[in-house]
Write a protein that holds these residues in place. Sequence first.
Motif, PDB file in Angstrom:
ATOM      1  N   GLU A 129       0.812  -1.222   0.000  1.00  9.73           N
ATOM      2  CA  GLU A 129       0.000   0.000   0.000  1.00  9.73           C
ATOM      3  C   GLU A 129       0.841   1.265   0.000  1.00  9.73           C
ATOM      4  O   GLU A 129       0.426   2.287  -0.531  1.00  9.73           O
ATOM      5  N   ASP A 130       2.031   1.204   0.582  1.00 12.05           N
ATOM      6  CA  ASP A 130       2.869   2.405   0.665  1.00 12.05           C
ATOM      7  C   ASP A 130       3.815   2.585  -0.528  1.00 12.05           C
ATOM      8  O   ASP A 130       4.631   3.497  -0.532  1.00 12.05           O
ATOM      9  N   GLN A 131       3.703   1.757  -1.543  1.00  9.47           N
ATOM     10  CA  GLN A 131       4.538   1.900  -2.736  1.00  9.47           C
ATOM     11  C   GLN A 131       3.865   2.871  -3.714  1.00  9.47           C
ATOM     12  O   GLN A 131       3.414   2.497  -4.790  1.00  9.47           O
ATOM     13  N   HIS A 132       3.842   4.130  -3.334  1.00 10.30           N
ATOM     14  CA  HIS A 132       3.135   5.143  -4.119  1.00 10.30           C
ATOM     15  C   HIS A 132       3.751   5.360  -5.497  1.00 10.30           C
ATOM     16  O   HIS A 132       3.019   5.493  -6.483  1.00 10.30           O
ATOM     17  N   ASP A 133       5.081   5.375  -5.591  1.00  9.74           N
ATOM     18  CA  ASP A 133       5.723   5.577  -6.890  1.00  9.74           C
ATOM     19  C   ASP A 133       5.402   4.429  -7.847  1.00  9.74           C
ATOM     20  O   ASP A 133       5.124   4.651  -9.020  1.00  9.74           O
ATOM     21  N   GLY A 134       5.445   3.206  -7.335  1.00  5.75           N
ATOM     22  CA  GLY A 134       5.109   2.051  -8.167  1.00  5.75           C
ATOM     23  C   GLY A 134       3.673   2.100  -8.642  1.00  5.75           C
ATOM     24  O   GLY A 134       3.367   1.801  -9.794  1.00  5.75           O
ATOM     25  N   ARG A 135       2.786   2.498  -7.746  1.00  2.00           N
ATOM     26  CA  ARG A 135       1.371   2.606  -8.110  1.00  2.00           C
ATOM     27  C   ARG A 135       1.166   3.693  -9.165  1.00  2.00           C
ATOM     28  O   ARG A 135       0.462   3.479 -10.160  1.00  2.00           O
ATOM     29  N   LEU A 136       1.784   4.841  -8.984  1.00  2.34           N
ATOM     30  CA  LEU A 136       1.664   5.922  -9.966  1.00  2.34           C
ATOM     31  C   LEU A 136       2.208   5.491 -11.321  1.00  2.34           C
ATOM     32  O   LEU A 136       1.627   5.803 -12.362  1.00  2.34           O
ATOM     33  N   PHE A 137       3.335   4.771 -11.303  1.00  6.27           N
ATOM     34  CA  PHE A 137       3.915   4.278 -12.549  1.00  6.27           C
ATOM     35  C   PHE A 137       2.940   3.355 -13.274  1.00  6.27           C
ATOM     36  O   PHE A 137       2.652   3.543 -14.461  1.00  6.27           O
ATOM     37  N   SER A 140      -0.085   5.138 -14.609  1.00  2.60           N
ATOM     38  CA  SER A 140       0.226   5.992 -15.762  1.00  2.60           C
ATOM     39  C   SER A 140       0.311   5.190 -17.060  1.00  2.60           C
ATOM     40  O   SER A 140       0.243   5.758 -18.144  1.00  2.60           O
ATOM     41  N   THR A 141       0.441   3.874 -16.948  1.00 11.30           N
ATOM     42  CA  THR A 141       0.506   3.026 -18.136  1.00 11.30           C
ATOM     43  C   THR A 141      -0.796   2.267 -18.379  1.00 11.30           C
ATOM     44  O   THR A 141      -0.825   1.328 -19.173  1.00 11.30           O
ATOM     45  N   GLY A 142      -1.867   2.658 -17.681  1.00  3.14           N
ATOM     46  CA  GLY A 142      -3.173   2.073 -17.942  1.00  3.14           C
ATOM     47  C   GLY A 142      -3.645   1.029 -16.950  1.00  3.14           C
ATOM     48  O   GLY A 142      -4.717   0.455 -17.121  1.00  3.14           O
ATOM     49  N   TRP A 143      -2.871   0.750 -15.921  1.00  2.00           N
ATOM     50  CA  TRP A 143      -3.291  -0.205 -14.905  1.00  2.00           C
ATOM     51  C   TRP A 143      -4.296   0.454 -13.973  1.00  2.00           C
ATOM     52  O   TRP A 143      -4.294   1.672 -13.809  1.00  2.00           O
ATOM     53  N   GLY A 144      -5.141  -0.367 -13.339  1.00  2.00           N
ATOM     54  CA  GLY A 144      -6.099   0.136 -12.371  1.00  2.00           C
ATOM     55  C   GLY A 144      -6.181  -0.776 -11.163  1.00  2.00           C
ATOM     56  O   GLY A 144      -5.794  -1.953 -11.218  1.00  2.00           O
ATOM     57  N   ILE A 145      -6.692  -0.241 -10.086  1.00  2.93           N
ATOM     58  CA  ILE A 145      -6.854  -1.015  -8.855  1.00  2.93           C
ATOM     59  C   ILE A 145      -8.017  -1.981  -9.040  1.00  2.93           C
ATOM     60  O   ILE A 145      -9.098  -1.587  -9.468  1.00  2.93           O
ATOM     61  N   SER A 146      -7.785  -3.247  -8.713  1.00  2.48           N
ATOM     62  CA  SER A 146      -8.827  -4.259  -8.898  1.00  2.48           C
ATOM     63  C   SER A 146      -9.851  -4.249  -7.770  1.00  2.48           C
ATOM     64  O   SER A 146     -10.949  -4.743  -7.937  1.00  2.48           O
ATOM     65  N   GLY A 147      -9.460  -3.729  -6.608  1.00  2.00           N
ATOM     66  CA  GLY A 147     -10.319  -3.779  -5.432  1.00  2.00           C
ATOM     67  C   GLY A 147      -9.923  -4.890  -4.471  1.00  2.00           C
ATOM     68  O   GLY A 147     -10.357  -4.922  -3.327  1.00  2.00           O
ATOM     69  N   ALA A 148      -9.062  -5.800  -4.931  1.00  2.00           N
ATOM     70  CA  ALA A 148      -8.588  -6.884  -4.067  1.00  2.00           C
ATOM     71  C   ALA A 148      -7.430  -6.390  -3.208  1.00  2.00           C
ATOM     72  O   ALA A 148      -6.653  -5.530  -3.624  1.00  2.00           O
ATOM     73  N   SER A 149      -7.328  -6.937  -2.015  1.00  2.00           N
ATOM     74  CA  SER A 149      -6.211  -6.611  -1.130  1.00  2.00           C
ATOM     75  C   SER A 149      -5.832  -7.867  -0.351  1.00  2.00           C
ATOM     76  O   SER A 149      -6.602  -8.823  -0.283  1.00  2.00           O
ATOM     77  N   ARG A 150      -4.636  -7.837   0.222  1.00  2.00           N
ATOM     78  CA  ARG A 150      -4.181  -8.960   1.038  1.00  2.00           C
ATOM     79  C   ARG A 150      -3.177  -8.450   2.061  1.00  2.00           C
ATOM     80  O   ARG A 150      -2.590  -7.380   1.907  1.00  2.00           O
ATOM     81  N   THR A 151      -2.982  -9.237   3.100  1.00  2.00           N
ATOM     82  CA  THR A 151      -2.023  -8.923   4.143  1.00  2.00           C
ATOM     83  C   THR A 151      -1.061 -10.097   4.251  1.00  2.00           C
ATOM     84  O   THR A 151      -1.489 -11.252   4.311  1.00  2.00           O
ATOM     85  N   LEU A 152       0.240  -9.783   4.242  1.00  2.00           N
ATOM     86  CA  LEU A 152       1.269 -10.810   4.319  1.00  2.00           C
ATOM     87  C   LEU A 152       2.138 -10.563   5.538  1.00  2.00           C
ATOM     88  O   LEU A 152       2.383  -9.413   5.914  1.00  2.00           O
ATOM     89  N   GLY A 153       2.629 -11.630   6.135  1.00  2.00           N
ATOM     90  CA  GLY A 153       3.539 -11.520   7.266  1.00  2.00           C
ATOM     91  C   GLY A 153       4.843 -12.226   6.959  1.00  2.00           C
ATOM     92  O   GLY A 153       4.853 -13.256   6.302  1.00  2.00           O
ATOM     93  N   THR A 154       5.936 -11.638   7.427  1.00  2.00           N
ATOM     94  CA  THR A 154       7.262 -12.218   7.251  1.00  2.00           C
ATOM     95  C   THR A 154       7.904 -12.369   8.621  1.00  2.00           C
ATOM     96  O   THR A 154       7.976 -11.405   9.388  1.00  2.00           O
TER      97      THR A 154
END
Length: 177
Positions: A129-137, A140-154
């Motif tokens: 969620e905090d990868q704002h630059d990646g999301r903007l990139f 900008s090339t036509g991708w959109g948010i699907s509405g799906a989300s997930r939480t991962l633990g390491t």
Amino acid sequence: MIGRRYRSDVDTTRLADATDSDQIALLQITNWKRSHPEIARLLDPEDVQSQWAHAITDQGTRGRVLICERDGVLVGVAAVEFDQEIGHLSLIEVAPDLRRTLIGSRLLNAAADLAHRSGCVRLSCWLNEDQHDGRLFLESTGWGISGASRTLGTATDDPDRTIVVHQIELITSLETE
């Protein structure tokens, strides 16, 4: 050699081969120290290199690893996996000081082309969620948010501590009109 400025800026995008695994690992760890510092501290460079070597030699119907070189030096990497009609962009990394120089776009286009030729009609990617630059990139090339989300633990070296990340899925269509 990551992060060096280049004079002629001649970019080449190609499938990775086994000799690229050490430079791919170096680029990934360099970038993750910035974007995922807690996870980067847990990475063993030799293990990361070994995993990339395996992924590269195991390329086939399941996916591909692509690299972008500028004047013969690795400056970007993308990994795409195929799952029937859906392709998954599992990684895209560009040398930090060479972002916004079309390297990411070249890798993204090559990954989309490979996925489409493998029968995929859609490409997806999970981002923290905090990868704002990646999301903007991607947007900008036509991708959109699907509405799906997930939480991962390491897991960490501390048995009482887990690194938790929240991710969103972005998608794009590969169908041509």
